[in-house]
Design a protein around this motif. Structure first.
Motif, PDB file in Angstrom:
ATOM      1  N   PRO A 355       2.336   0.898 -12.258  1.00 53.08           N
ATOM      2  CA  PRO A 355       2.692   0.496 -10.891  1.00 53.08           C
ATOM      3  C   PRO A 355       2.369   1.541  -9.837  1.00 53.08           C
ATOM      4  CG  PRO A 355       4.453  -0.080 -12.407  1.00 53.08           C
ATOM      5  CD  PRO A 355       3.470   0.737 -13.186  1.00 53.08           C
ATOM      6  N   ILE A 356       2.498   2.820 -10.181  1.00 56.01           N
ATOM      7  CA  ILE A 356       2.282   3.861  -9.175  1.00 56.01           C
ATOM      8  C   ILE A 356       0.854   3.848  -8.659  1.00 56.01           C
ATOM      9  CG2 ILE A 356       1.632   5.779 -10.711  1.00 56.01           C
ATOM     10  CD1 ILE A 356       4.090   5.950  -7.726  1.00 56.01           C
ATOM     11  N   ALA A 357      -0.109   3.474  -9.507  1.00 57.84           N
ATOM     12  CA  ALA A 357      -1.505   3.396  -9.071  1.00 57.84           C
ATOM     13  C   ALA A 357      -1.684   2.269  -8.059  1.00 57.84           C
ATOM     14  CB  ALA A 357      -2.425   3.187 -10.275  1.00 57.84           C
ATOM     15  N   ARG A 358      -1.071   1.136  -8.311  1.00 57.17           N
ATOM     16  CA  ARG A 358      -1.175   0.008  -7.370  1.00 57.17           C
ATOM     17  C   ARG A 358      -0.455   0.333  -6.072  1.00 57.17           C
ATOM     18  NH1 ARG A 358       0.159  -2.447 -12.260  1.00 57.17           N
ATOM     19  NH2 ARG A 358       2.218  -3.136 -11.549  1.00 57.17           N
ATOM     20  N   MET A 359       0.657   1.036  -6.171  1.00 57.72           N
ATOM     21  CA  MET A 359       1.382   1.428  -4.961  1.00 57.72           C
ATOM     22  C   MET A 359       0.546   2.374  -4.112  1.00 57.72           C
ATOM     23  SD  MET A 359       5.212   1.976  -6.564  1.00 57.72           S
ATOM     24  CE  MET A 359       6.040   2.226  -4.999  1.00 57.72           C
ATOM     25  N   TYR A 360      -0.176   3.269  -4.772  1.00 59.31           N
ATOM     26  CA  TYR A 360      -1.045   4.225  -4.074  1.00 59.31           C
ATOM     27  C   TYR A 360      -2.093   3.470  -3.261  1.00 59.31           C
ATOM     28  CZ  TYR A 360      -4.305   8.191  -3.562  1.00 59.31           C
ATOM     29  OH  TYR A 360      -5.142   9.167  -3.078  1.00 59.31           O
ATOM     30  N   ALA A 361      -2.738   2.484  -3.882  1.00 56.06           N
ATOM     31  CA  ALA A 361      -3.769   1.708  -3.190  1.00 56.06           C
ATOM     32  C   ALA A 361      -3.169   0.822  -2.099  1.00 56.06           C
ATOM     33  CB  ALA A 361      -4.539   0.857  -4.193  1.00 56.06           C
ATOM     34  N   ASN A 362      -2.013   0.248  -2.360  1.00 55.36           N
ATOM     35  CA  ASN A 362      -1.393  -0.667  -1.401  1.00 55.36           C
ATOM     36  C   ASN A 362      -0.895   0.039  -0.151  1.00 55.36           C
ATOM     37  OD1 ASN A 362      -1.820  -2.807  -3.148  1.00 55.36           O
ATOM     38  ND2 ASN A 362       0.253  -2.771  -3.986  1.00 55.36           N
ATOM     39  N   ALA A 363      -0.447   1.290  -0.306  1.00 61.30           N
ATOM     40  CA  ALA A 363       0.217   1.977   0.800  1.00 61.30           C
ATOM     41  C   ALA A 363      -0.736   2.446   1.887  1.00 61.30           C
ATOM     42  CB  ALA A 363       0.999   3.182   0.267  1.00 61.30           C
ATOM     43  N   ARG A 364      -1.976   2.711   1.525  1.00 64.25           N
ATOM     44  CA  ARG A 364      -2.866   3.403   2.464  1.00 64.25           C
ATOM     45  C   ARG A 364      -3.076   2.659   3.784  1.00 64.25           C
ATOM     46  NH1 ARG A 364      -4.827   5.549   5.850  1.00 64.25           N
ATOM     47  NH2 ARG A 364      -6.375   7.231   5.921  1.00 64.25           N
ATOM     48  N   VAL A 365      -3.197   1.341   3.711  1.00 62.08           N
ATOM     49  CA  VAL A 365      -3.494   0.576   4.922  1.00 62.08           C
ATOM     50  C   VAL A 365      -2.336   0.582   5.915  1.00 62.08           C
ATOM     51  CG1 VAL A 365      -2.659  -1.673   4.081  1.00 62.08           C
ATOM     52  CG2 VAL A 365      -4.579  -1.568   5.711  1.00 62.08           C
ATOM     53  N   SER A 366      -1.139   0.893   5.454  1.00 56.77           N
ATOM     54  CA  SER A 366       0.021   0.847   6.352  1.00 56.77           C
ATOM     55  C   SER A 366      -0.083   1.861   7.480  1.00 56.77           C
ATOM     56  CB  SER A 366       1.321   1.057   5.567  1.00 56.77           C
ATOM     57  OG  SER A 366       1.365   2.348   4.997  1.00 56.77           O
ATOM     58  N   LYS A 367      -0.916   2.881   7.305  1.00 61.92           N
ATOM     59  CA  LYS A 367      -1.132   3.847   8.386  1.00 61.92           C
ATOM     60  C   LYS A 367      -2.131   3.328   9.420  1.00 61.92           C
ATOM     61  CE  LYS A 367      -2.112   7.578   5.854  1.00 61.92           C
ATOM     62  NZ  LYS A 367      -2.336   9.030   5.613  1.00 61.92           N
ATOM     63  N   ILE A 368      -2.715   2.151   9.127  1.00 64.30           N
ATOM     64  CA  ILE A 368      -3.740   1.581  10.005  1.00 64.30           C
ATOM     65  C   ILE A 368      -3.251   0.312  10.701  1.00 64.30           C
ATOM     66  CG2 ILE A 368      -6.057   0.575  10.059  1.00 64.30           C
ATOM     67  CD1 ILE A 368      -6.712   2.350   7.601  1.00 64.30           C
ATOM     68  N   TYR A 369      -2.708  -0.650   9.914  1.00 66.31           N
ATOM     69  CA  TYR A 369      -2.359  -1.922  10.555  1.00 66.31           C
ATOM     70  C   TYR A 369      -1.067  -1.815  11.347  1.00 66.31           C
ATOM     71  CZ  TYR A 369       0.424  -3.149   6.270  1.00 66.31           C
ATOM     72  OH  TYR A 369       1.302  -3.188   5.224  1.00 66.31           O
ATOM     73  N   GLY A 370      -0.865  -2.802  12.219  1.00 66.82           N
ATOM     74  CA  GLY A 370       0.279  -2.754  13.128  1.00 66.82           C
ATOM     75  C   GLY A 370       0.095  -1.728  14.230  1.00 66.82           C
ATOM     76  N   GLY A 371      -1.145  -1.272  14.410  1.00 64.41           N
ATOM     77  CA  GLY A 371      -1.450  -0.169  15.315  1.00 64.41           C
ATOM     78  C   GLY A 371      -1.572   1.097  14.506  1.00 64.41           C
ATOM     79  N   SER A 372      -2.710   1.765  14.581  1.00 64.17           N
ATOM     80  CA  SER A 372      -2.916   2.976  13.780  1.00 64.17           C
ATOM     81  C   SER A 372      -1.870   4.030  14.116  1.00 64.17           C
ATOM     82  CB  SER A 372      -4.318   3.538  14.022  1.00 64.17           C
ATOM     83  OG  SER A 372      -4.412   4.097  15.319  1.00 64.17           O
ATOM     84  N   ASN A 373      -1.641   4.949  13.188  1.00 63.53           N
ATOM     85  CA  ASN A 373      -0.621   5.972  13.422  1.00 63.53           C
ATOM     86  C   ASN A 373      -0.981   6.886  14.589  1.00 63.53           C
ATOM     87  OD1 ASN A 373       0.868   4.865  11.403  1.00 63.53           O
ATOM     88  ND2 ASN A 373       0.821   6.631  10.037  1.00 63.53           N
ATOM     89  N   GLU A 374      -2.263   7.026  14.857  1.00 62.27           N
ATOM     90  CA  GLU A 374      -2.660   7.807  16.031  1.00 62.27           C
ATOM     91  C   GLU A 374      -2.200   7.122  17.314  1.00 62.27           C
ATOM     92  OE1 GLU A 374      -4.802   9.022  12.564  1.00 62.27           O
ATOM     93  OE2 GLU A 374      -4.658   7.020  13.462  1.00 62.27           O
ATOM     94  N   ILE A 375      -2.327   5.794  17.343  1.00 61.00           N
ATOM     95  CA  ILE A 375      -1.841   5.039  18.505  1.00 61.00           C
ATOM     96  C   ILE A 375      -0.319   5.148  18.610  1.00 61.00           C
ATOM     97  CG2 ILE A 375      -1.634   2.745  19.527  1.00 61.00           C
ATOM     98  CD1 ILE A 375      -4.432   3.882  19.733  1.00 61.00           C
ATOM     99  N   MET A 376       0.366   5.143  17.448  1.00 61.73           N
ATOM    100  CA  MET A 376       1.827   5.274  17.464  1.00 61.73           C
ATOM    101  C   MET A 376       2.255   6.592  18.110  1.00 61.73           C
ATOM    102  SD  MET A 376       2.875   2.430  16.154  1.00 61.73           S
ATOM    103  CE  MET A 376       1.379   1.816  16.961  1.00 61.73           C
ATOM    104  N   LYS A 377       1.540   7.646  17.793  1.00 60.06           N
ATOM    105  CA  LYS A 377       1.882   8.960  18.377  1.00 60.06           C
ATOM    106  C   LYS A 377       1.629   8.968  19.879  1.00 60.06           C
ATOM    107  CE  LYS A 377       0.880  11.253  13.992  1.00 60.06           C
ATOM    108  NZ  LYS A 377      -0.026  12.144  13.246  1.00 60.06           N
ATOM    109  N   GLU A 378       0.593   8.268  20.290  1.00 63.47           N
ATOM    110  CA  GLU A 378       0.323   8.164  21.730  1.00 63.47           C
ATOM    111  C   GLU A 378       1.454   7.416  22.431  1.00 63.47           C
ATOM    112  OE1 GLU A 378      -1.412   8.434  25.453  1.00 63.47           O
ATOM    113  OE2 GLU A 378      -1.836   9.552  23.611  1.00 63.47           O
TER     114      GLU A 378
END
Length: 385
Positions: A355-378
């Motif tokens: 499961p940890i491998a699938r979680m690793y792959a699944n988590a990465r996009v969360s820093k992008i969708y819903g507005g990238s984290n760079e936009i969040m900091k702005e």
């Protein structure tokens, strides 16, 4: 390292009972099918109807419109349970947590009566089409156009990365109805995809993670949309509508990230306690214990902050800045925690059967969708202007 169970300050007995019912449904219907859905790239269409039958869809929509009559806490419970069960293929966050609330808050009475009850039963699957090939987080840069022609709008353009795009019966399309008016020229049109001439679904997108989640390209070529399908009935309100609802979308993402962190810690403690290295359990090594202490601390901080945001959201007091903080920090921390946990799994952590491998792959996009984290900091920084 068994952590004591602690009830969130926004939970009550009714929500606990709701959580237990949702958990049983997820364990019975979703978990056994997650691997198969990952292979086919989307969940089974019939699963939406099953979810509707048990009250999982539109749980926070009033009963007058066919919903469960709950509030955002019910959506949060569903989000947490899906994340804890490692189910990434079900796009309910978009369907119930986002699209249904655009409709509830901004739709005309006729629009709400027309679509919400069928969304609650799963007869209609909903998507929102914002992102475009040349415009991701910059919504002002969209090129999709909707020209008013008599009693219709004529829609032209393309969208990408659309969750629920393959199965969607109802697509909330963000388009420019007045290209010369800037942000005030953006509107949301509700497209009913059945027999919509000129509407085409592109390829089902192949992703690094969240493979079971239906994600597609959508194309609009002179698609005629009845003027009565303009969300709220007034053109030029799209950007306002989007900005008002995005904090809730970002809190949904933060909830999932917080739950994912806690689950990663639990899985890794269990693994390291059973895994022998150099004649002793991996758990007995100081580095393992220190790393897990760090990860558990991050997970606890994340959940505490998200719970605080939940309390504010339920009172209608969550600010855009707070939602942005929650979204960027929890998703960043989630990726860091999962990476540390994968490392402690050694080579097995790189195998998708774990499961940890699938979680690793699944988590990465969360820093992008819903507005990238760079936009969040702005967004956070603008709070100081």
């Amino acid at each position: 390292m068994e952590q004591p169970a602690q009830r969130a300050p926004w939970m009550d007995d009714e929500l606990v009972a709701f959580r237990d019912a949702i958990r049983r449904f997820i364990d019975r219907e979703f978990v056994p099918n997650e691997a198969r859905w990952a292979e086919q790239g989307h969940i089974d269409r019939e699963m939406w109807r099953k979810a509707g039958e048990i009250g999982l869809l539109c749980a926070s929509i009033p009963e007058a419109y066919g919903g469960g009559g709950g509030n955002f806490a019910h959506e949060a419970v569903i989000t947490l349970e899906l994340a804890d069960a490692l189910v990434s293929g079900f796009g309910n966050g978009v369907h119930s947590g986002i699209v249904a609330h655009y409709l509830l808050r901004y739709g005309t009475e006729e629009q709400k009566q027309r679509w919400l009850p069928r969304m609650a039963t799963g007869e209609l699957v909903a998507a929102i089409a914002m992102s475009e090939p040349g415009a991701g987080s910059n919504l002002r840069g969209i090129r999709t156009r909707a020209r008013r022609m008599g009693e219709h709008y004529v829609l032209d353009g393309a969208k990408t990365f659309i969750t629920n795009g393959l199965l969607a019966d109802l697509v909330f399309v963000v388009a420019k109805t007045d290209p010369d008016a800037g942000a005030k020229g953006i509107s949301i049109l509700v497209l009913e995809t059945a027999q919509a001439e000129g509407f085409r679904r592109g390829r089902l997108l192949e992703k690094i993670g969240q493979k079971g989640q239906d994600t597609a390209e959508l194309f609009f070529d002179e698609v005629r949309v009845p003027a009565e399908n303009l969300l709220g009935g007034v053109a030029g309100q799209g950007m306002y509508q989007l900005m008002q609802q995005l904090p809730q979308e970002r809190l949904i993402i933060a909830l999932g990230a917080a739950a994912s962190m806690a689950r990663a810690v639990q899985l890794t403690v269990e693994y390291t306690q059973k895994r022998d290295v150099f004649g002793q359990p991996l758990w007995q090594m100081q580095n393992t214990r220190f790393k897990m202490a760090e990860c558990a601390t991050k997970a606890t901080i994340a959940r505490s902050f998200v719970d605080e945001c939940m309390v504010l959201q339920l009172k209608g007091e969550l600010s855009s800045e707070q939602a942005a903080m929650a979204k960027w920090w929890t998703t960043q921390a989630n990726c860091e925690v999962i990476d540390e946990c994968l490392q402690l799994h050694g080579g097995y952590g790189y195998m998708l059967e774990y499961p940890i491998a699938r979680m690793y792959a699944n988590a990465r996009v969360s820093k992008i969708y819903g507005g990238s984290n760079e936009i969040m900091k702005e967004i956070v920084a603008r709070g100081f202007d």
